[in-house]
Design a protein around this motif. Sequence first.
Motif, mmCIF file in Angstrom:
data_model
loop_
_atom_site.group_PDB
_atom_site.id
_atom_site.type_symbol
_atom_site.label_atom_id
_atom_site.label_comp_id
_atom_site.label_asym_id
_atom_site.label_seq_id
_atom_site.Cartn_x
_atom_site.Cartn_y
_atom_site.Cartn_z
ATOM 1 N N LEU A 47 -34.994 -28.752 -34.834
ATOM 2 C CA LEU A 47 -35.312 -29.211 -36.175
ATOM 3 C C LEU A 47 -36.712 -29.805 -36.102
ATOM 4 C CD1 LEU A 47 -34.587 -29.956 -39.123
ATOM 5 C CD2 LEU A 47 -33.659 -32.101 -38.231
ATOM 6 N N THR A 48 -37.609 -29.311 -36.941
ATOM 7 C CA THR A 48 -38.985 -29.806 -36.959
ATOM 8 C C THR A 48 -39.251 -30.503 -38.281
ATOM 9 O OG1 THR A 48 -39.687 -27.974 -35.554
ATOM 10 C CG2 THR A 48 -41.417 -29.162 -36.740
ATOM 11 N N LEU A 49 -39.756 -31.733 -38.217
ATOM 12 C CA LEU A 49 -40.182 -32.482 -39.388
ATOM 13 C C LEU A 49 -41.698 -32.612 -39.289
ATOM 14 C CD1 LEU A 49 -37.360 -33.960 -38.238
ATOM 15 C CD2 LEU A 49 -37.671 -35.124 -40.387
ATOM 16 N N ALA A 50 -42.408 -32.053 -40.248
ATOM 17 C CA ALA A 50 -43.872 -32.068 -40.208
ATOM 18 C C ALA A 50 -44.422 -32.701 -41.477
ATOM 19 C CB ALA A 50 -44.410 -30.651 -40.058
ATOM 20 N N SER A 51 -45.351 -33.633 -41.293
ATOM 21 C CA SER A 51 -46.049 -34.255 -42.419
ATOM 22 C C SER A 51 -47.531 -34.245 -42.096
ATOM 23 C CB SER A 51 -45.540 -35.682 -42.642
ATOM 24 O OG SER A 51 -45.875 -36.503 -41.546
ATOM 25 N N ALA A 52 -48.321 -34.806 -42.986
ATOM 26 C CA ALA A 52 -49.769 -34.837 -42.775
ATOM 27 C C ALA A 52 -50.137 -35.636 -41.532
ATOM 28 C CB ALA A 52 -50.466 -35.420 -44.000
ATOM 29 N N ARG A 53 -49.353 -36.637 -41.192
ATOM 30 C CA ARG A 53 -49.680 -37.517 -40.069
ATOM 31 C C ARG A 53 -48.993 -37.142 -38.767
ATOM 32 N NH1 ARG A 53 -48.968 -43.558 -42.397
ATOM 33 N NH2 ARG A 53 -50.198 -43.315 -44.271
ATOM 34 N N ARG A 54 -47.808 -36.545 -38.844
ATOM 35 C CA ARG A 54 -46.998 -36.410 -37.645
ATOM 36 C C ARG A 54 -46.170 -35.138 -37.688
ATOM 37 N NH1 ARG A 54 -43.274 -41.417 -36.320
ATOM 38 N NH2 ARG A 54 -45.277 -42.300 -36.842
ATOM 39 N N ARG A 55 -45.895 -34.631 -36.518
ATOM 40 C CA ARG A 55 -44.994 -33.489 -36.361
ATOM 41 C C ARG A 55 -43.977 -33.880 -35.289
ATOM 42 N NH1 ARG A 55 -45.342 -27.444 -36.459
ATOM 43 N NH2 ARG A 55 -43.969 -26.800 -34.787
ATOM 44 N N THR A 56 -42.700 -33.879 -35.653
ATOM 45 C CA THR A 56 -41.635 -34.247 -34.740
ATOM 46 C C THR A 56 -40.722 -33.047 -34.558
ATOM 47 O OG1 THR A 56 -41.718 -36.511 -35.578
ATOM 48 C CG2 THR A 56 -39.766 -35.889 -34.326
ATOM 49 N N VAL A 57 -40.529 -32.642 -33.313
ATOM 50 C CA VAL A 57 -39.626 -31.541 -32.992
ATOM 51 C C VAL A 57 -38.461 -32.117 -32.198
ATOM 52 C CG1 VAL A 57 -39.375 -29.308 -31.847
ATOM 53 C CG2 VAL A 57 -41.567 -29.919 -32.914
ATOM 54 N N LEU A 58 -37.262 -31.927 -32.726
ATOM 55 C CA LEU A 58 -36.067 -32.439 -32.083
ATOM 56 C C LEU A 58 -35.122 -31.282 -31.774
ATOM 57 C CD1 LEU A 58 -35.433 -35.364 -34.559
ATOM 58 C CD2 LEU A 58 -36.174 -35.619 -32.208
ATOM 59 N N SER A 59 -34.597 -31.273 -30.579
ATOM 60 C CA SER A 59 -33.565 -30.317 -30.221
ATOM 61 C C SER A 59 -32.266 -30.779 -30.874
ATOM 62 C CB SER A 59 -33.407 -30.276 -28.702
ATOM 63 O OG SER A 59 -32.279 -29.518 -28.345
ATOM 64 N N TRP A 60 -31.462 -29.854 -31.343
ATOM 65 C CA TRP A 60 -30.200 -30.232 -31.972
ATOM 66 C C TRP A 60 -29.327 -31.050 -31.023
ATOM 67 C CZ3 TRP A 60 -29.779 -30.260 -36.953
ATOM 68 C CH2 TRP A 60 -30.504 -29.359 -37.720
ATOM 69 N N ARG A 61 -29.404 -30.763 -29.739
ATOM 70 C CA ARG A 61 -28.567 -31.506 -28.783
ATOM 71 C C ARG A 61 -29.034 -32.955 -28.627
ATOM 72 N NH1 ARG A 61 -31.545 -28.026 -25.427
ATOM 73 N NH2 ARG A 61 -32.985 -29.147 -24.104
ATOM 74 N N ASP A 62 -30.257 -33.260 -29.088
ATOM 75 C CA ASP A 62 -30.787 -34.624 -29.010
ATOM 76 C C ASP A 62 -30.584 -35.419 -30.295
ATOM 77 O OD1 ASP A 62 -31.649 -34.103 -26.421
ATOM 78 O OD2 ASP A 62 -33.618 -33.387 -27.105
ATOM 79 N N ILE A 63 -29.913 -34.820 -31.282
ATOM 80 C CA ILE A 63 -29.693 -35.483 -32.569
ATOM 81 C C ILE A 63 -28.261 -35.994 -32.636
ATOM 82 C CG2 ILE A 63 -29.606 -35.167 -35.070
ATOM 83 C CD1 ILE A 63 -31.741 -32.989 -34.729
ATOM 84 N N LYS A 64 -28.128 -37.286 -32.919
ATOM 85 C CA LYS A 64 -26.797 -37.893 -33.039
ATOM 86 C C LYS A 64 -26.190 -37.599 -34.404
ATOM 87 C CE LYS A 64 -24.494 -42.382 -32.812
ATOM 88 N NZ LYS A 64 -24.707 -43.820 -32.593
#
Length: 118
Positions: A47-64
């Motif tokens: 799951l990738t969350l991207a904004s003007a300031r930041r891009r966060t990529v999280l593996s589904w196995r790392d999401i609670k």
Amino acid sequence: VGGQAGGRGGLGIVGFVLLGLAVLLAIAATVLTWRFQTTLLVERDTLTLASARRRTVLSWRDIKEVNVTGARLVVVPIDGSRPAVAYVNPRQLRRPSFQNLAVMLRDQLDASRGYGPL
């Protein structure tokens, strides 16, 4: 006659100042909209969350968990680190598509863990 010409000139200056302020307000609104926009990219493994300031990529196995709190989509990592927050336009809150987004993300999280529909 001279007083009327001066009055019209002053009115023209006020008009130009107001026009300039309107243009500045439109530019500020556009920039703020761009800065606060968040894009979600849902893939099979991440799951990738991207904004003007930041891009966060999280593996589904790392999401609670994935929660919707008001007009915010909150992704809580398993490791207890700071949750990633995707701010969503509050006007979207009542739209079914916003609620469906949270359901879809939860379904994807469940699928990544091997859970199937009941």
